[in-house]
Design an enzyme around this catalytic site. Structure first.
Site, mmCIF file in Angstrom:
data_model
loop_
_atom_site.group_PDB
_atom_site.id
_atom_site.type_symbol
_atom_site.label_atom_id
_atom_site.label_comp_id
_atom_site.label_asym_id
_atom_site.label_seq_id
_atom_site.Cartn_x
_atom_site.Cartn_y
_atom_site.Cartn_z
ATOM 1 C CB ALA A 128 -0.949 0.002 1.202
ATOM 2 N N PRO A 130 3.064 4.485 -0.760
ATOM 3 C CG PRO A 130 3.504 6.512 -1.842
ATOM 4 C CD PRO A 130 3.538 5.030 -2.048
ATOM 5 N N GLY A 131 0.446 5.315 -0.156
ATOM 6 C CA GLY A 131 -0.932 5.513 0.267
ATOM 7 C C GLY A 131 -1.856 6.242 -0.674
ATOM 8 N N GLY A 132 -1.382 6.706 -1.821
ATOM 9 C CA GLY A 132 -2.272 7.393 -2.739
ATOM 10 C C GLY A 132 -3.391 6.500 -3.238
ATOM 11 C CE LYS A 133 -0.955 2.545 -7.758
ATOM 12 N NZ LYS A 133 0.256 3.253 -7.293
ATOM 13 N NE ARG A 156 7.189 1.130 1.142
ATOM 14 C CZ ARG A 156 7.151 1.754 -0.038
ATOM 15 N NH1 ARG A 156 8.098 2.632 -0.339
ATOM 16 N NH2 ARG A 156 6.194 1.521 -0.903
ATOM 17 C CG ASP A 195 1.141 -0.218 -7.271
ATOM 18 O OD1 ASP A 195 1.136 -0.320 -8.506
ATOM 19 O OD2 ASP A 195 1.746 0.685 -6.664
ATOM 20 C CB CYS A 248 5.527 2.201 -12.178
ATOM 21 S SG CYS A 248 6.617 1.911 -10.776
#
Length: 487
Positions: A128, A130-133, A156, A195, A248
């Protein structure tokens, strides 16, 4: 698509010749226009933010930014997001610290949208930070129900929790665990996002030095880890559930080959869902690489090349699990300490003049001696693995008088009818720099001494203390003090 011309310095950016000499050259045969690809990687990437729907609409955010001198542009294929000028450093602006927006690369926002979220689902974000998603998922669930955000690194997790607190996320528990060994006792989920950690080739436009550090060996070192994460996600997915796998990187070994291996392991359980994003120029997944024929259905994956949308690089696969697969019993829910939590909330509501029913869909629990956490009333974290945190840190009760946190003020402040003070632009900047200053005579007269919620242009910034001496003391968190109002 027309390139985003910007004023960013190109001193640290690679040249097309450097890209051609780098390990990226192995992709020449699968890229439709190598020169356009290499040129795109040599341009800086414009920042993108999405509007926090619990606090502001994207139209209002765009108008606010325009008034601040920031010309933001909508992104046709990504509702809720805005592209900013290249020189904009979102994290140093007051509206970012007020949790009105979150900065996240545009292609990185796609996985959460492709989860097809519906409030009431139980969701796991396996990698998860850094948390944007994670925040996107939480808001896609209407900030209620159960979302588990897991990461292997405790440091993190702390950064992730900071983002969730700033954005007012109430339906998430964080866990620190090796995602490849996430315990069966944690139960199954309706939706899972993987991710995966990867070689990050697609991020070169925002980390230009990466071109000198690209490691061809990562294509053999990382796939076993990625398969292990994806395998665990399949096992933890409920029958009829959806799994999104994303990276990515451009590397087929980490993308199509990894997905193909998992499809081969679970031939009767998984179906690859073709991806189409209206308005986005995407390429199909590969069905052949390095002498290996891959399943034809892998063409339904989505590859995003930087030169097609003037973006970063990305890969996404969407997998649905057969509804006839065997389901597991619901997991045991963690027992949370409600110790005196409910007693504090009425006093807080009374002090700030909140509506009497403001907390009716929320519940408080004592997670530590420092104070109380607040979370959605229907949030049910599992007993295993043990949560690092559930909800957001809301009220410090180990000080006198007790103090609401900044994240709490951002949450309830808009509803406050008492002890609320609107700042000028100069005062806003001093507040965000954690300075002390004298309010105007009118401001002081409107509030008795004590804790006050402070705001700017109708948007809450946090909490301050109005002392009897007439000085206003900022309680803005030191870890957020990079927000200086527009630098």
């Amino acid at each position: 698509m027309t390139p985003r011309h910007a004023r960013g310095s190109a001193a640290s950016l690679p040249t097309p010749d450097q890209v051609a000499a780098s390990p990226l050259r192995r992709y020449r045969e699968i890229i439709d226009d190598w020169d356009a690809f290499a040129t795109a990687l040599c341009r800086p990437l414009a920042p993108v933010v999405w509007a926090n729907p619990t606090r502001i609409t994207v139209a209002d955010l765009r108008e606010l930014l325009a008034e601040e001198g920031i010309a933001a542009q909508t992104i046709p294929w990504l509702p809720g997001a805005l592209q900013l000028p290249i020189e904009t450093r979102a994290g140093q602006h007051w509206w970012y610290c007020a949790g009105l927006a979150h900065a996240q690369e545009e292609v990185s926002q796609l996985p959460a949208h492709l989860l097809d979220l519906v409030p009431g689902q139980r969701v796991l974000d396996l990698c998860a930070a850094p948390g944007g998603k994670t925040a996107q998922i939480a808001l896609g669930l209407d900030n209620r129900g159960t979302l588990i955000a897991n990461d292997i690194a405790s440091a993190r997790i702390k950064a992730l929790q900071g983002n969730l607190d700033r954005l007012g996320i109430l339906n998430c528990s964080t866990t620190c665990s090796d995602g490849a060994n996430w315990p069966t006792a944690g139960g199954q989920f309706d939706r899972i996002l993987v991710d995966a950690p990867c070689s990050s080739e697609g991020t070169l436009r925002r980390t230009p030095s990466l071109v000198e550090r690209l490691d061809p060996g990562s294509q053999t070192r990382l796939p076993p880890r990625q398969r292990a994460l994806l395998r665990k996600a399949v096992q933890r997915l409920k029958p009829g559930g959806r799994l999104v796998y994303s990276t990515c990187t451009f590397a087929p070994e980490e993308n199509e080959c990894t997905v193909a291996d998992i499809l081969a392991e679970y031939p009767e359980q998984l179906r690859l869902v073709p991806i189409a994003v209206p308005g986005l120029v995407g390429s199909p997944g590969l069905t052949h690489w390095d002498g290996r024929d891959l399943p034809t259905e892998l063409a339904g994956c989505l590859r995003i090349w930087p030169h097609h949308n003037d973006s970063g690089g990305f890969f996404i696969a969407v997998l649905d699990k057969d509804g006839a697969a065997q389901a597991e019993p619901d997991p045991t829910t963690a027992t949370l300490d409600p110790s005196d939590g409910a007693d504090w909330l009425p006093d807080l509501a009374d002090h700030y003049g909140l509506p009497t029913d403001w907390f009716k869909h929320l519940r408080a629990h004592r997670q530590s001696r420092r104070g109380l956490h607040l979370m959605a009333a229907d949030h049910c974290p599992p007993a295993v693995p043990r949560a690092e945190g559930s909800g957001l840190f809301f009220q410090r009760t180990n000080v006198r008088p007790p103090k609401p946190t900044t994240s709490a003020a951002l949450l309830f402040g808009p509803a406050a009818t008492r002890f609320s003070l609107a700042l000028t632009q100069e005062q806003r900047d001093r507040y965000l720099r954690r300075e002390q200053f004298e309010p105007t005579v009118q401001q002081a007269a409107a509030n008795p001494p004590g804790q006050v919620v402070v705001s700017y242009r109708g948007q809450v910034l946090g909490v301050a203390v109005l002392h009897r001496s007439g000085i206003l003391e900022s309680l803005f968190p030191s870890r957020w003090s990079g927000c200086t109002g527009g630098i």
